[in-house]
Design an enzyme around this catalytic site. Sequence first.
Site, PDB file in Angstrom:
ATOM      1  N   LYS A  22       0.836  -1.201   0.000  1.00  0.00           N
ATOM      2  CA  LYS A  22       0.000   0.000   0.000  1.00  0.00           C
ATOM      3  C   LYS A  22       0.872   1.252   0.000  1.00  0.00           C
ATOM      4  O   LYS A  22       0.642   2.187  -0.772  1.00  0.00           O
ATOM      5  CB  LYS A  22      -0.900  -0.027   1.242  1.00  0.00           C
ATOM      6  N   ARG A  91      -3.047   3.038   8.675  1.00  0.00           N
ATOM      7  CA  ARG A  91      -3.402   1.879   7.849  1.00  0.00           C
ATOM      8  C   ARG A  91      -2.237   0.899   7.798  1.00  0.00           C
ATOM      9  O   ARG A  91      -1.110   1.281   7.520  1.00  0.00           O
ATOM     10  CB  ARG A  91      -3.697   2.337   6.422  1.00  0.00           C
ATOM     11  N   GLY A 100      -6.519 -10.431   8.488  1.00  0.00           N
ATOM     12  CA  GLY A 100      -6.048 -10.594   9.865  1.00  0.00           C
ATOM     13  C   GLY A 100      -5.238  -9.409  10.338  1.00  0.00           C
ATOM     14  O   GLY A 100      -5.053  -9.223  11.535  1.00  0.00           O
ATOM     15  N   MET A 102      -4.437  -5.430  11.145  1.00  0.00           N
ATOM     16  CA  MET A 102      -5.306  -4.446  11.772  1.00  0.00           C
ATOM     17  C   MET A 102      -6.086  -3.661  10.731  1.00  0.00           C
ATOM     18  O   MET A 102      -5.562  -3.249   9.708  1.00  0.00           O
ATOM     19  CB  MET A 102      -4.508  -3.466  12.637  1.00  0.00           C
ATOM     20  N   ARG A 335      -3.419  -0.607  -6.647  1.00  0.00           N
ATOM     21  CA  ARG A 335      -2.503  -1.745  -6.760  1.00  0.00           C
ATOM     22  C   ARG A 335      -2.862  -2.470  -8.036  1.00  0.00           C
ATOM     23  O   ARG A 335      -3.961  -2.290  -8.570  1.00  0.00           O
ATOM     24  CB  ARG A 335      -2.631  -2.667  -5.557  1.00  0.00           C
ATOM     25  N   HIS A 451     -15.950  -7.857   0.608  1.00  0.00           N
ATOM     26  CA  HIS A 451     -14.973  -8.736   1.249  1.00  0.00           C
ATOM     27  C   HIS A 451     -15.043 -10.153   0.674  1.00  0.00           C
ATOM     28  O   HIS A 451     -14.042 -10.743   0.282  1.00  0.00           O
ATOM     29  CB  HIS A 451     -15.240  -8.753   2.758  1.00  0.00           C
ATOM     30  N   SER A 800      16.539 -40.425 -16.478  1.00  0.00           N
ATOM     31  CA  SER A 800      15.248 -39.823 -16.163  1.00  0.00           C
ATOM     32  C   SER A 800      15.115 -39.819 -14.648  1.00  0.00           C
ATOM     33  O   SER A 800      15.210 -40.867 -14.011  1.00  0.00           O
ATOM     34  CB  SER A 800      14.119 -40.625 -16.808  1.00  0.00           C
ATOM     35  N   CYS A 868      10.540 -37.723 -14.655  1.00  0.00           N
ATOM     36  CA  CYS A 868       9.251 -38.366 -14.895  1.00  0.00           C
ATOM     37  C   CYS A 868       8.415 -38.488 -13.631  1.00  0.00           C
ATOM     38  O   CYS A 868       7.399 -39.154 -13.619  1.00  0.00           O
ATOM     39  CB  CYS A 868       9.450 -39.723 -15.545  1.00  0.00           C
ATOM     40  N   TYR A 888      13.677 -32.474 -20.881  1.00  0.00           N
ATOM     41  CA  TYR A 888      12.217 -32.537 -20.856  1.00  0.00           C
ATOM     42  C   TYR A 888      11.702 -32.783 -19.449  1.00  0.00           C
ATOM     43  O   TYR A 888      12.438 -33.236 -18.574  1.00  0.00           O
ATOM     44  CB  TYR A 888      11.685 -33.623 -21.804  1.00  0.00           C
TER      45      TYR A 888
END
Length: 916
Positions: A22, A91, A100, A102, A335, A451, A800, A868, A888
């Site tokens: 923020k 804030r 959770g 404040m 944001r 929310h 592999s 694999c 791969y």
Amino acid sequence: MARYVRDFSEGNKDQKDLLGGKGANLAEMTRLGLPVPPGFIITTEACRAYMANGELPPELRVEVTMAVRRLEDSLGRSLGDFHDPLLVSVRSGAKFSMPGMMETVLNIGLNDASVLGLAKFSDDERFAWDSYRRLIQMFGKTVLDIDGDRFAHALDAMKTDRGVAADTELSASDLQELVTQFKAIVREQSGRDFPQHPREQLDLAITAVFNSWNTDRARLYRRRERIPHDLGTAVNVVTMVFGNLGPTSGTGVCFTRDPSTGRTGDYGDYLPNAQGEDVVAGIRNTLTLADFEQLDPTSYAELRQAMRRLETHYRDLCDIEFTVERGKLWMLQTRVGKRTAGAAFRIATQLVDEHLITLDEALDRVTGAQLSKLMFPQFDSEAERTLLATGMSASPGAAVGQAVFDSATAQEWAAQGKDVILVRRETNPDDLGGMIAAVGVLTSRGGKTSHAAVVARGMGTTCVVGADALVVDSVARTMTVGTRVVHEGEVIAIDGSSGEIFLGSVPVVPSPVVDYLEEGLEAALAHLPQEDGETAELVSAVDRILTHADSVRRLHVHANADTAPDARRARTWGAQGIGLCRTEHMFLGERRVLIERLILATQDAERQAALDALLPLQRADFTDILEQMDGLPCTIRLIDPPLHEFLPDLTELSVKVALAAEQAEREGLPDDDDAAAERARDVALLAAVRRMHESNPMLGLRGVRLGLVVPGLFALQIRAIAEAAAQRVQDGADPRPEIMVPLVASVMELHLVRDEAERILAEVARAQDVALHIPIGAMIELPRAALTADRIAGAAEFFSFGTNDLTQTTWGFSRDDVESAFFPEYTERGVLNVSPFETIDTNGVGRLVRIAVEEGRSARPDLTIGVCGEHGGDPESVHFFDAVGLDYVSCSPFRVPIARLEAGRAAVAAGASDSR
Ligand code: ADP
Ligand code: MG
Ligand code: MG
């Protein structure tokens, strides 16, 4: 420069670690010249110092004083002044926004004296007392930890007493009286007076923000999202602006594009004469941005410009909070906005088309996890269904479950294995546990920015909000639409894309993205109804980004497929070969008796008869698979599990034999020949099962060990592969089988198998008169194999990694035994962040992989190396395998598109870091 405090003008968006998300974005907006109320940020470093020492660092107090004075001087107002007081909000703001923490406290700086100043300056006594009562209420609840209901009840009682419905109807003197009551509540509940000194209010609020970093809810969220616990949070102190100063003021939230569908065009809610979260709390009905334009064209135009500015600057969807104070626009937050999976793909390609980002960047904006969400089924629109109501689509998906009306029940029932849909009027942070447990969330109030909507979108949980036809009664545990009452436990279905709510269960159909993966773009688009342009845009976006991923990725993507149908599906989904074809299922069912005979054989002739019977069956298995994978590599693993897995269960067989013996004792031996033969076979079988019983089968006689100990077993498989390939070559096809030897620990094991294999291959080639080149390689799934990779490479044409066994043997635990036994505890206590069976443990297991790659390649430069284990389809692990230079990854067919996408992202990310 100060250590713990930064003015907004001093930071930028790239400093999220220090300033929190923020704060960094407030600083960025300030730098861009957007109208942000002045303020400052207390850094995460201060929070870390506070956590380490248990008190605010002394320098922080000094730095806060200086920052407050700078603020006061620049505005010509001061905190607590009784003429024209400066008020601020406090804030929280960590690097990642999380529940959770404040909640924001507004109007700090008000007290018995300055409330009069505010009344005078604003020429609105009612407003001043309303602001003061809000401060005491918010401060009491969030800083002093007083039960918020006490304030809410006092407010309700006041409204009842005055005979009004909304708090906007209370008069200045009502509110003044309420302030007195609220102060009494504070005294009674916290044992102290509401702090009158603004600086004390500020310090207490700052400390409370730091403390909230460690609330249970915040910790739970961090564990789930794998966010480290030691980041700490920043605190933002922001000059108050007032959206509740009458009809020319208001507060709103908006998005520069629709975060739930990805539709272009701005989207938002505005609430006149309101402060803070009133707009998302569903207390009054909000206006759309179009209504806002009607109401206040000047502020709207300014907002539009700011939105455009931000989107251009961030080159992405932005999520914005704003307030209008008497006709003047203020930006309070922005944001890069969260979005659904579908919106992510659509927005990424829109931005490419708008020439704001490149295709490489578009690839970086989407994830494999999002792609996998788009592959989920949706409700069948043709099916019989009972529409109960329609709300707003907030987070897509099709969820069916039993209705529950509170968070605790949701968690309880989910723990019992039930699918539940959490139904609430609106959700608040206390509902988080239930929202995590539920398969879907439904609310009767609130909009797309409520929310419930924001949290559900973040978690990828299906969510419908604002279904105002529903009357939700959490005490009676019912929801009612008209006369239909739905009780707790009744099944409902919610469609997060359309907002529809159905009574009972609704069948689901495959997603259009899966249709695209199976049938190709043209066919998938043709299957869509003409009017469904949105889905068409989505499918095209997925195609475009996936195609781009294919063009940039370095890793090939193979599939783990054991049967011809699996192989076919894998190939359509983009697999470039089979990385793991397991052969054990080929010995089950009717063929089990042949294996039994092989195991029980005491003479060569018996054994050979069993092998001879198996050969044509096994050959046919391979022919089918090679046909599906024509022209592509097909790695076949020789039989791996311990043989007793093909025999009856020890206990069952013991009981059967014991019962037969008892019966024989009572009634004499059976004279029936068949029964006698069966008895004899059971006895022999039991002896074999006993002989083969192992206390640690995972570390016992399996893999290459079995092949070397049981004569003819590997030879059978190798011959079947060779003959199947020879047949395909004769038919003019292009078979590319490879033989993979499991559980090699020593190069000698591999030499022994290879010698025999080469002999058989040569023999078949000669007999069938075809040239056969069938590479032979090793599975690297034991630490010793990894550590002696240079020697093993001498006898292996490919490696592999079997990362599942490699993880088990590196950690020394067996997956089946430990995952439920102690992983939860280990995750709780921070030993593990994530199961190492899900995401590769790069430090330990990954180190072995690195060593093996390096040493293997130095011994044999053209060694082909793949993986694999199921890690091959895990996004994070794919990035690791790309970085160590594998050729791969191989994963289950369903995850092939995800691996393709992530391999592309990994290549782009690596390219970017090379050029840096
Ligand atoms: P959250 O992280 O929950 O969004 P915020 O800090 O953004 O919390 O604030 C809660 C509400 O208070 C938001 O609506 C925000 O716009 C508003 N708000 C915060 N600071 C101020 C301020 N200085 N003036 C007016 N409103 C504010
Ligand atoms: Mg909030
Ligand atoms: Mg906010």
